[in-house]
Design a protein around this motif. Structure first.
Motif, short mmCIF file in Angstrom:
data_model
loop_
_atom_site.label_atom_id
_atom_site.label_comp_id
_atom_site.label_asym_id
_atom_site.label_seq_id
_atom_site.Cartn_x
_atom_site.Cartn_y
_atom_site.Cartn_z
N ASP A 65 -2.42 -11.83 1.59
CA ASP A 65 -3.28 -12.30 2.67
C ASP A 65 -3.54 -11.12 3.60
N ALA A 66 -4.77 -10.61 3.57
CA ALA A 66 -5.15 -9.49 4.41
C ALA A 66 -6.27 -9.89 5.37
N GLU A 67 -6.27 -11.15 5.78
CA GLU A 67 -7.31 -11.62 6.69
C GLU A 67 -7.26 -10.83 8.00
N GLY A 68 -8.42 -10.31 8.39
CA GLY A 68 -8.52 -9.59 9.65
C GLY A 68 -7.91 -8.20 9.64
N ALA A 69 -7.45 -7.74 8.49
CA ALA A 69 -6.82 -6.41 8.42
C ALA A 69 -7.88 -5.31 8.54
N ASP A 70 -7.49 -4.19 9.09
CA ASP A 70 -8.40 -3.05 9.26
C ASP A 70 -8.08 -1.99 8.21
N PHE A 71 -8.96 -1.90 7.19
CA PHE A 71 -8.82 -0.91 6.12
C PHE A 71 -9.81 0.23 6.28
N THR A 72 -10.25 0.52 7.49
CA THR A 72 -11.23 1.58 7.70
C THR A 72 -10.78 2.89 7.04
N GLU A 73 -11.61 3.39 6.12
CA GLU A 73 -11.37 4.65 5.40
C GLU A 73 -10.05 4.67 4.63
N ALA A 74 -9.50 3.50 4.33
CA ALA A 74 -8.31 3.43 3.48
C ALA A 74 -8.69 3.77 2.04
N ASP A 75 -7.73 4.25 1.27
CA ASP A 75 -7.97 4.60 -0.13
C ASP A 75 -7.34 3.54 -1.03
N LEU A 76 -8.20 2.65 -1.55
CA LEU A 76 -7.77 1.57 -2.43
C LEU A 76 -8.24 1.80 -3.85
N ARG A 78 -8.52 2.02 -7.56
CA ARG A 78 -7.83 1.34 -8.67
C ARG A 78 -6.84 0.27 -8.20
N ALA A 79 -6.91 -0.13 -6.97
CA ALA A 79 -5.99 -1.16 -6.47
C ALA A 79 -6.32 -2.52 -7.07
N SER A 80 -5.29 -3.35 -7.26
CA SER A 80 -5.50 -4.73 -7.70
C SER A 80 -5.59 -5.61 -6.47
N LEU A 81 -6.78 -6.15 -6.25
CA LEU A 81 -7.03 -7.05 -5.12
C LEU A 81 -7.37 -8.44 -5.65
N VAL A 82 -6.75 -8.78 -6.77
CA VAL A 82 -7.00 -10.06 -7.42
C VAL A 82 -6.52 -11.20 -6.51
N ARG A 83 -7.43 -12.12 -6.23
CA ARG A 83 -7.16 -13.31 -5.40
C ARG A 83 -6.66 -12.96 -3.99
N VAL A 84 -7.01 -11.79 -3.51
CA VAL A 84 -6.63 -11.40 -2.15
C VAL A 84 -7.60 -12.00 -1.14
N ASN A 85 -7.06 -12.46 -0.02
CA ASN A 85 -7.87 -12.97 1.08
C ASN A 85 -8.22 -11.81 2.00
N LEU A 86 -9.50 -11.41 1.98
CA LEU A 86 -9.97 -10.32 2.83
C LEU A 86 -10.95 -10.82 3.88
N ASP A 87 -10.92 -12.10 4.19
CA ASP A 87 -11.83 -12.66 5.18
C ASP A 87 -11.66 -11.94 6.51
N ASP A 88 -12.78 -11.60 7.15
CA ASP A 88 -12.79 -10.93 8.46
C ASP A 88 -12.15 -9.55 8.45
N ALA A 89 -11.92 -9.00 7.27
CA ALA A 89 -11.33 -7.66 7.19
C ALA A 89 -12.39 -6.59 7.47
N VAL A 90 -11.92 -5.39 7.79
CA VAL A 90 -12.80 -4.25 8.02
C VAL A 90 -12.56 -3.24 6.89
N LEU A 91 -13.63 -2.94 6.16
CA LEU A 91 -13.53 -1.99 5.05
C LEU A 91 -14.51 -0.83 5.25
N ARG A 92 -14.81 -0.51 6.49
CA ARG A 92 -15.76 0.56 6.78
C ARG A 92 -15.28 1.88 6.19
N GLY A 93 -16.11 2.46 5.32
CA GLY A 93 -15.77 3.75 4.75
C GLY A 93 -14.59 3.75 3.80
N ALA A 94 -14.10 2.56 3.44
CA ALA A 94 -12.96 2.48 2.52
C ALA A 94 -13.39 2.83 1.10
#
Length: 207
Positions: A65-76, A78-94
Motif C-alpha cells: 500500500d503506497a497510497e499518497g507516497a512521494d516517489f518523485t524521481e525514484a528509480d523503480l 524492473r520493480a514488481s508493482l503487482v497489485r500495488v495501491n498507488l492512489d494519490d501517489a506522486v511519480l513525477r520524474g520517476a
C-alpha cells in the motif's frame, strides 16, 4: 544505503535485523537517500512515505500500500508493482522502465515526466493519471482503465495493447479535448504506437 532520517533509519535497521523480507511499515516516514534495490517488500505499508529519489531497482512490492507516497524521481526500474495501491501517489520524474504494474491501482496520480519504457501495465486502473511529458515507449497495455492526461511531449512510440478510454489531450496552446475509440487509436498510431481501444463496459462508465 540507509535514509538520513533517524526514525526511518531505525525502522529499516529493525526490519533488516528481523530478516529483511516481507512487510515493512514505514507509513509517513522519510526514506529519502535509501537504497532498497532488489529488496523483498511484499505487502509493505508505504502510505504517505517520502520516497523521493529512493532506489528501488528490481524491488518486489507485491500487494503493498503506497497510497499518497512521494516517489518523485525514484528509480523503480524492473520493480514488481503487482497489485500495488498507488492512489494519490506522486511519480513525477520517476523511472519505472521494465516494471510490472499488473492489476495496480493508480487514481489521481501525478506521473508527469515519468519514464515507463517497456513497462507492463496489465489489467490496471489508471484514472486521472497525469502523463504529460511521460515516456511510454514500448510499454504494454492490456484492458486497463486509461483515463489519463497526455500532451505533445508524451512519448508513445512502440506502445501496444488494449485500453479503455477516454484520454485527455493537452495541446501546445494549452487547450484540451478528450479522445476515445478510433480517434485515440489514430492519435497513438500517428506517434508510432498501436493500441486497440475497447468499448467501455457499463460498470466502468460511472467511474
Amino acid at each position: 544505503m540507509f535514509p538520513t532520517d533517524p526514525q526511518a533509519k531505525a525502522r529499516l535497521e529493525e526490519w533488516l535485523s528481523a530478516g529483511g523480507e516481507g512487510a515493512l511499515d514505514v507509513i509517513g516516514l522519510d526514506l529519502r537517500d535509501a537504497d532498497l534495490s532488489e529488496a523483498n517488500l511484499q505487502e509493505s505499508w508505504l502510505t504517505d512515505a517520502k520516497l523521493a529519489g529512493v532506489k528501488l531497482v528490481g524491488a518486489d512490492l507485491y500487494r503493498s500500500d503506497a497510497e499518497g507516497a512521494d516517489f518523485t524521481e525514484a528509480d523503480l526500474t524492473r520493480a514488481s508493482l503487482v497489485r500495488v495501491n498507488l492512489d494519490d501517489a506522486v511519480l513525477r520524474g520517476a523511472v519505472l522502465d521494465g516494471a510490472d504494474l499488473v492489476k495496480a491501482s493508480l487514481y489521481d496520480v501525478d506521473a508527469t515526466n515519468a519514464s515507463l519504457r517497456g513497462t507492463r501495465v496489465l489489467g490496471a486502473s489508471l484514472l486521472n493519471v497525469d502523463f504529460r511529458g511521460a515516456d511510454l515507449s514500448d510499454a504494454v497495455l492490456r484492458e486497463n482503465s486509461f483515463k489519463v492526461t497526455v500532451d505533445d511531449r508524451t512519448k508513445v512510440e512502440g506502445l501496444s495493447g488494449t485500453v479503455f478510454g477516454p484520454v485527455r489531450v493537452i495541446d501546445d496552446q494549452g487547450g484540451e479535448h478528450e479522445i476515445a475509440g478510433a480517434a485515440l487509436e489514430r492519435w497513438v498510431s500517428e506517434r508510432g504506437g498501436s493500441v486497440e481501444v475497447l468499448p467501455v463496459p457499463e460498470a466502468k462508465r460511472s467511474l
